[in-house]
Design an enzyme around this catalytic site. Sequence first.
Site, mmCIF file in Angstrom:
data_model
loop_
_atom_site.group_PDB
_atom_site.id
_atom_site.type_symbol
_atom_site.label_atom_id
_atom_site.label_comp_id
_atom_site.label_asym_id
_atom_site.label_seq_id
_atom_site.Cartn_x
_atom_site.Cartn_y
_atom_site.Cartn_z
ATOM 1 N N HIS A 148 0.841 -1.203 0.000
ATOM 2 C CA HIS A 148 0.000 0.000 0.000
ATOM 3 C C HIS A 148 0.875 1.251 0.000
ATOM 4 C CE1 HIS A 148 -3.092 -2.614 2.282
ATOM 5 N NE2 HIS A 148 -3.609 -2.388 1.090
ATOM 6 N N SER A 158 -3.379 -7.511 2.915
ATOM 7 C CA SER A 158 -3.633 -7.413 4.352
ATOM 8 C C SER A 158 -4.154 -8.738 4.899
ATOM 9 C CB SER A 158 -4.644 -6.298 4.636
ATOM 10 O OG SER A 158 -4.140 -5.060 4.240
ATOM 11 N N LYS A 169 -15.805 -7.031 4.491
ATOM 12 C CA LYS A 169 -14.601 -7.389 5.231
ATOM 13 C C LYS A 169 -14.768 -7.245 6.742
ATOM 14 C CE LYS A 169 -11.372 -6.231 1.535
ATOM 15 N NZ LYS A 169 -10.165 -5.448 1.184
ATOM 16 N N ARG A 223 -2.280 -5.768 -8.162
ATOM 17 C CA ARG A 223 -1.276 -6.819 -7.998
ATOM 18 C C ARG A 223 -1.326 -7.815 -9.140
ATOM 19 N NH1 ARG A 223 -3.532 -8.191 -2.204
ATOM 20 N NH2 ARG A 223 -5.305 -8.071 -3.596
#
Length: 164
Positions: A17, A129, A41, A92
């Site tokens: 990040h 994460s 999440k 990514r």
Amino acid sequence: MTRVVCPGSFDPVTLGHVDVFRRAAALFDEVLVAVGVNATKSATRWFDSDERMAMLREAVADLPNVRVVGFTGLLVDFCVEQDAAAVVKGLRSSTDYEFEQPMANMNAHLQGIDTVFLACDPQWSFVSSSLVKEVLSFGGDVSAFVTPRVLEQLRSRHAERTAS
């Protein structure tokens, strides 16, 4: 002045990040790292929004044109309120692109907000994460993927979660 928004939940912020924030800060006048609430999440969240924003502020303290802010509601509405020219998202893999592209199209449709995709540095291409939390939970070393302070907070939170 060109202001952009880098949104996310950042639970926790990773060096991947930070790499995106740093690169965006070199391209734009001001970068708002916007900590939002992602309902999908919430079950896996380790840190509340204040804790996540504090970790982010420490991680970007050396970037004078980066500010950490919280927001609720639609990202595009926040972008309009902040007079942001675009959203910046790090990618990514092609899977990230497939996930982000429909949202980018919706943001453009709703408010004319463009999305700028930054390909991540290959050294961070596998870091998320969620994966950092999972590896740490099983005793793995994640120190290469987060700041020392974030690592300390991850270890502390993991200890709290396993003690209860």
